[in-house]
Motif scaffolding. Structure first.
Motif, PDB file in Angstrom:
ATOM      1  N   LYS A  38       0.863  -1.162   0.163  1.00 45.71           N
ATOM      2  CA  LYS A  38      -0.034   0.287  -0.283  1.00 45.71           C
ATOM      3  C   LYS A  38       0.885   1.550   0.106  1.00 45.71           C
ATOM      4  O   LYS A  38       1.798   1.650   1.571  1.00 45.71           O
ATOM      5  CB  LYS A  38      -1.185  -0.173   1.015  1.00 45.71           C
ATOM      6  N   LEU A  39       0.807   1.793  -1.263  1.00 43.21           N
ATOM      7  CA  LEU A  39       1.514   2.845  -1.200  1.00 43.21           C
ATOM      8  C   LEU A  39       0.730   4.462  -1.893  1.00 43.21           C
ATOM      9  O   LEU A  39       1.744   5.023  -2.066  1.00 43.21           O
ATOM     10  CB  LEU A  39       2.827   2.754  -2.366  1.00 43.21           C
ATOM     11  N   ASP A  40      -0.260   4.534  -1.407  1.00 41.56           N
ATOM     12  CA  ASP A  40      -1.503   5.195  -1.428  1.00 41.56           C
ATOM     13  C   ASP A  40      -1.338   6.823  -0.843  1.00 41.56           C
ATOM     14  O   ASP A  40      -2.501   7.251  -1.542  1.00 41.56           O
ATOM     15  CB  ASP A  40      -2.580   4.697  -1.992  1.00 41.56           C
ATOM     16  N   GLN A  41      -1.201   6.413   0.173  1.00 43.25           N
ATOM     17  CA  GLN A  41      -1.504   6.936   1.813  1.00 43.25           C
ATOM     18  C   GLN A  41      -1.033   8.214   1.964  1.00 43.25           C
ATOM     19  O   GLN A  41      -1.125   8.719   3.272  1.00 43.25           O
ATOM     20  CB  GLN A  41      -2.949   7.101   1.744  1.00 43.25           C
ATOM     21  N   THR A 166       2.192  25.010   0.820  1.00 45.27           N
ATOM     22  CA  THR A 166       1.963  23.441   1.861  1.00 45.27           C
ATOM     23  C   THR A 166       3.667  23.343   1.638  1.00 45.27           C
ATOM     24  O   THR A 166       4.407  23.484   0.707  1.00 45.27           O
ATOM     25  CB  THR A 166       1.723  22.286   0.931  1.00 45.27           C
ATOM     26  N   GLU A 167       4.172  23.068   2.578  1.00 42.92           N
ATOM     27  CA  GLU A 167       6.061  22.723   2.694  1.00 42.92           C
ATOM     28  C   GLU A 167       6.489  22.128   3.296  1.00 42.92           C
ATOM     29  O   GLU A 167       6.095  21.565   4.638  1.00 42.92           O
ATOM     30  CB  GLU A 167       7.249  24.063   3.125  1.00 42.92           C
ATOM     31  N   PRO A 168       6.792  20.621   3.012  1.00 44.93           N
ATOM     32  CA  PRO A 168       7.117  20.134   1.170  1.00 44.93           C
ATOM     33  C   PRO A 168       5.284  20.280   0.404  1.00 44.93           C
ATOM     34  O   PRO A 168       4.462  20.380   1.466  1.00 44.93           O
ATOM     35  CB  PRO A 168       7.370  18.463   1.205  1.00 44.93           C
ATOM     36  N   HIS A 169       5.547  20.365  -0.527  1.00 47.00           N
ATOM     37  CA  HIS A 169       4.430  20.423  -1.238  1.00 47.00           C
ATOM     38  C   HIS A 169       3.668  19.054  -1.598  1.00 47.00           C
ATOM     39  O   HIS A 169       4.309  17.835  -2.020  1.00 47.00           O
ATOM     40  CB  HIS A 169       4.146  21.034  -2.332  1.00 47.00           C
ATOM     41  N   ALA A 170       2.075  19.406  -1.609  1.00 43.02           N
ATOM     42  CA  ALA A 170       1.795  17.948  -2.021  1.00 43.02           C
ATOM     43  C   ALA A 170       0.645  18.330  -2.513  1.00 43.02           C
ATOM     44  O   ALA A 170       0.032  19.776  -2.963  1.00 43.02           O
ATOM     45  CB  ALA A 170       0.787  17.619  -0.182  1.00 43.02           C
ATOM     46  N   PRO A 171       0.749  17.931  -4.304  1.00 40.33           N
ATOM     47  CA  PRO A 171       0.954  16.467  -4.172  1.00 40.33           C
ATOM     48  C   PRO A 171       2.496  16.254  -5.110  1.00 40.33           C
ATOM     49  O   PRO A 171       2.562  14.881  -5.732  1.00 40.33           O
ATOM     50  CB  PRO A 171       0.281  15.728  -4.816  1.00 40.33           C
ATOM     51  N   THR A 172       3.141  17.239  -5.108  1.00 40.33           N
ATOM     52  CA  THR A 172       4.210  17.278  -5.544  1.00 40.33           C
ATOM     53  C   THR A 172       6.106  16.491  -4.729  1.00 40.33           C
ATOM     54  O   THR A 172       6.596  16.358  -5.023  1.00 40.33           O
ATOM     55  CB  THR A 172       4.659  18.377  -6.788  1.00 40.33           C
ATOM     56  N   GLY A 173       6.123  17.037  -3.377  1.00 38.91           N
ATOM     57  CA  GLY A 173       7.515  16.664  -3.187  1.00 38.91           C
ATOM     58  C   GLY A 173       7.952  18.184  -2.832  1.00 38.91           C
ATOM     59  O   GLY A 173       9.272  17.833  -2.394  1.00 38.91           O
ATOM     60  N   ARG A 304      11.503  16.111  -1.459  1.00 33.79           N
ATOM     61  CA  ARG A 304      11.923  16.122  -0.620  1.00 33.79           C
ATOM     62  C   ARG A 304      11.173  15.578   0.734  1.00 33.79           C
ATOM     63  O   ARG A 304      11.290  16.094   1.553  1.00 33.79           O
ATOM     64  CB  ARG A 304      12.840  17.443   0.178  1.00 33.79           C
ATOM     65  N   SER A 305       9.985  15.030   0.065  1.00 34.15           N
ATOM     66  CA  SER A 305       9.220  14.718   1.527  1.00 34.15           C
ATOM     67  C   SER A 305       9.445  12.600   1.172  1.00 34.15           C
ATOM     68  O   SER A 305       9.987  11.812   1.392  1.00 34.15           O
ATOM     69  CB  SER A 305       7.293  14.384   0.378  1.00 34.15           C
ATOM     70  N   ASN A 306       7.892  11.904   2.356  1.00 35.55           N
ATOM     71  CA  ASN A 306       8.115  10.352   1.924  1.00 35.55           C
ATOM     72  C   ASN A 306       7.364  10.165   1.091  1.00 35.55           C
ATOM     73  O   ASN A 306       6.690   9.070   0.608  1.00 35.55           O
ATOM     74  CB  ASN A 306       7.485  10.142   3.451  1.00 35.55           C
ATOM     75  N   PHE A 307       7.070  11.307  -0.103  1.00 36.80           N
ATOM     76  CA  PHE A 307       6.457  10.401  -1.466  1.00 36.80           C
ATOM     77  C   PHE A 307       7.400  11.065  -2.625  1.00 36.80           C
ATOM     78  O   PHE A 307       7.679  11.641  -2.117  1.00 36.80           O
ATOM     79  CB  PHE A 307       4.731  11.058  -1.559  1.00 36.80           C
ATOM     80  N   ALA A 345       3.938   6.991  -2.336  1.00 37.82           N
ATOM     81  CA  ALA A 345       5.070   6.898  -0.954  1.00 37.82           C
ATOM     82  C   ALA A 345       5.859   5.424  -1.199  1.00 37.82           C
ATOM     83  O   ALA A 345       6.441   4.778  -1.474  1.00 37.82           O
ATOM     84  CB  ALA A 345       4.287   6.602   0.148  1.00 37.82           C
ATOM     85  N   VAL A 346       6.557   6.961  -0.163  1.00 32.08           N
ATOM     86  CA  VAL A 346       7.808   5.277   0.214  1.00 32.08           C
ATOM     87  C   VAL A 346       7.988   4.352   1.574  1.00 32.08           C
ATOM     88  O   VAL A 346       7.466   4.622   1.917  1.00 32.08           O
ATOM     89  CB  VAL A 346       9.213   5.988   0.679  1.00 32.08           C
ATOM     90  N   GLY A 347       8.444   3.220   0.654  1.00 34.53           N
ATOM     91  CA  GLY A 347       7.551   2.536   1.911  1.00 34.53           C
ATOM     92  C   GLY A 347       8.860   1.658   2.131  1.00 34.53           C
ATOM     93  O   GLY A 347      10.142   2.319   2.533  1.00 34.53           O
TER      94      GLY A 347
END
Length: 363
Positions: A38-41, A166-173, A304-307, A345-347
């Motif tokens: 599950k890497l979608d949320q 948003t920092e980091p930005h969502a949905p781009t990271g 630079r996020s977890n996605f 998402a990074v798993g």
């Protein structure tokens, strides 16, 4: 397995009392999919540490469950304040930062303006539409950076309300320079400025000092991501005592139960695991980027996020391919500027290995 909401019957009209804005807005765009990976949320791939979970459970059992919790989670708020080095009077706690976004839209958006970028976190726009606020979106730059001049222009030309950054930005990271963020924030005047820092542990950014410098500013933080506590649904705002007092008027009484409060108290007493796991996610993120950098058709976009975003020639085909390998990700290709993109998402290392193998098997 997928679950889809049943469509309303075409022969049964909506109740007349339902506001037109509610009838016009679709439900939150998420369909659960039951697959092994599950890497979608954008969740943490790691559960709350087992020893801390046991400690929290023991404390829960020792607490009375027949009594109401604090009116506004004051005890938990004080502990968050100590952890964040913040005035306790400026901490507002709710069941998830999504709730705070709704309340902030009620606070400063209804009858006024909600200003954000495009693309952006869908809850900002959803709540603006549901609450009948004036929604203004300014397109991001081609590299996903803040359109500073265009946002300053929108701040001047629209009636004040709430501005979401948003920092980091969502949905781009993407992470913007501090100078760019400061330029926009300082141009906001009387607007309520929300710096959404849900993913800041993964980027190393921290805008508490900028928030402290203005009575109209607020940092939005969550326990759902790096803390690994999405299932408990807790988020909080750091603001000036004056702004927090107004926001707290909108928070339902007794909205944080003693069980979630107890688990959070334990987490705040043992925060070291958060930094360790954030560092692990950062290492895995860079490993993923290196492994996918030379893919013949898929392109990994910087994050630079977890996605991160994967740009593909055909998002539908790529999504179905990963699903056939037991991996679910999030399609973002319908958003402006994100054509062909999947958000991943990074798993765990094993999950990331499976993603890399599936990606290279795509033809």
């Amino acid at each position: 397995m997928t679950t889809e909401p049943l469509p309303p019957s075409a022969t049964v009209p909506d109740p007349a009392g339902v506001r037109p804005a509610i009838r016009a807005v679709p439900a939150y765009p998420f369909t659960p999919v039951d697959v092994p990976i599950k890497l979608d949320q954008n969740e943490s791939p790691y559960d709350f540490p087992a020893d801390l979970k046991a400690l929290a459970t023991a404390r829960m059992l020792a607490r009375p469950w027949n009594r109401y919790p604090d009116l506004h989670a004051e005890t938990l708020g004080a502990r968050i304040a100590a952890y964040e080095n913040w005035d306790p009077a400026g901490v507002v706690v709710t069941p998830g930062s999504n709730v705070l976004i709704k309340l902030l839209t009620e606070l400063a958006g209804i009858g006024q303006t909600v200003l954000t970028v495009s693309p952006t976190f869908s809850v900002y726009t959803l709540e603006a539409q549901l609450l009948g606020a004036r929604l203004v979106q300014v397109p991001l730059q081609a590299d996903f950076s803040l359109p500073v001049a265009d946002l300053q222009k929108a701040l001047r030309e629209n009636p004040p309300g709430v501005l979401y950054i948003t920092e980091p930005h969502a949905p781009t990271g993407h992470v913007d320079t501090e100078a760019a963020v400061r330029e926009v924030v300082e141009a906001a005047g009387d607007w309520v400025v929300v710096l959404d820092e849900a993913y800041h542990q993964y980027s190393g950014t921290d805008y508490r000092a900028l928030v402290r410098a203005g009575e109209n500013r607020l940092s939005l933080r969550t326990l759902s991501k790096a803390w690994g506590l999405a299932g408990l649904r807790l988020g909080y705002a750091l603001a000036s005592p004056r702004l927090a007092a107004h926001l707290r008027k909108l928070v339902p009484a007794f909205n944080v139960g003693v069980l979630a409060e107890t688990a959070l108290e334990v987490a705040l007493e043992h925060p070291g695991y958060v930094q360790e796991r954030a560092a692990e996610v950062q290492r895995e993120r860079e490993r993923l980027f290196a492994a996918l950098r030379d893919h013949p058709t898929w392109r990994v976009l910087p994050s630079r996020s977890n996605f991160y975003l994967l740009r593909t020639p055909d998002a539908e085909a790529a999504y179905r391919h990963l699903l056939s390998h037991g991996i679910v990700v999030r399609r973002q290709d319908r958003l402006p500027g994100l054509e062909g993109c999947l958000r991943v998402a990074v798993g765990t290392p094993a999950e990331n290995d499976a993603l890399i193998e599936a990606a290279w098997a795509f033809r």
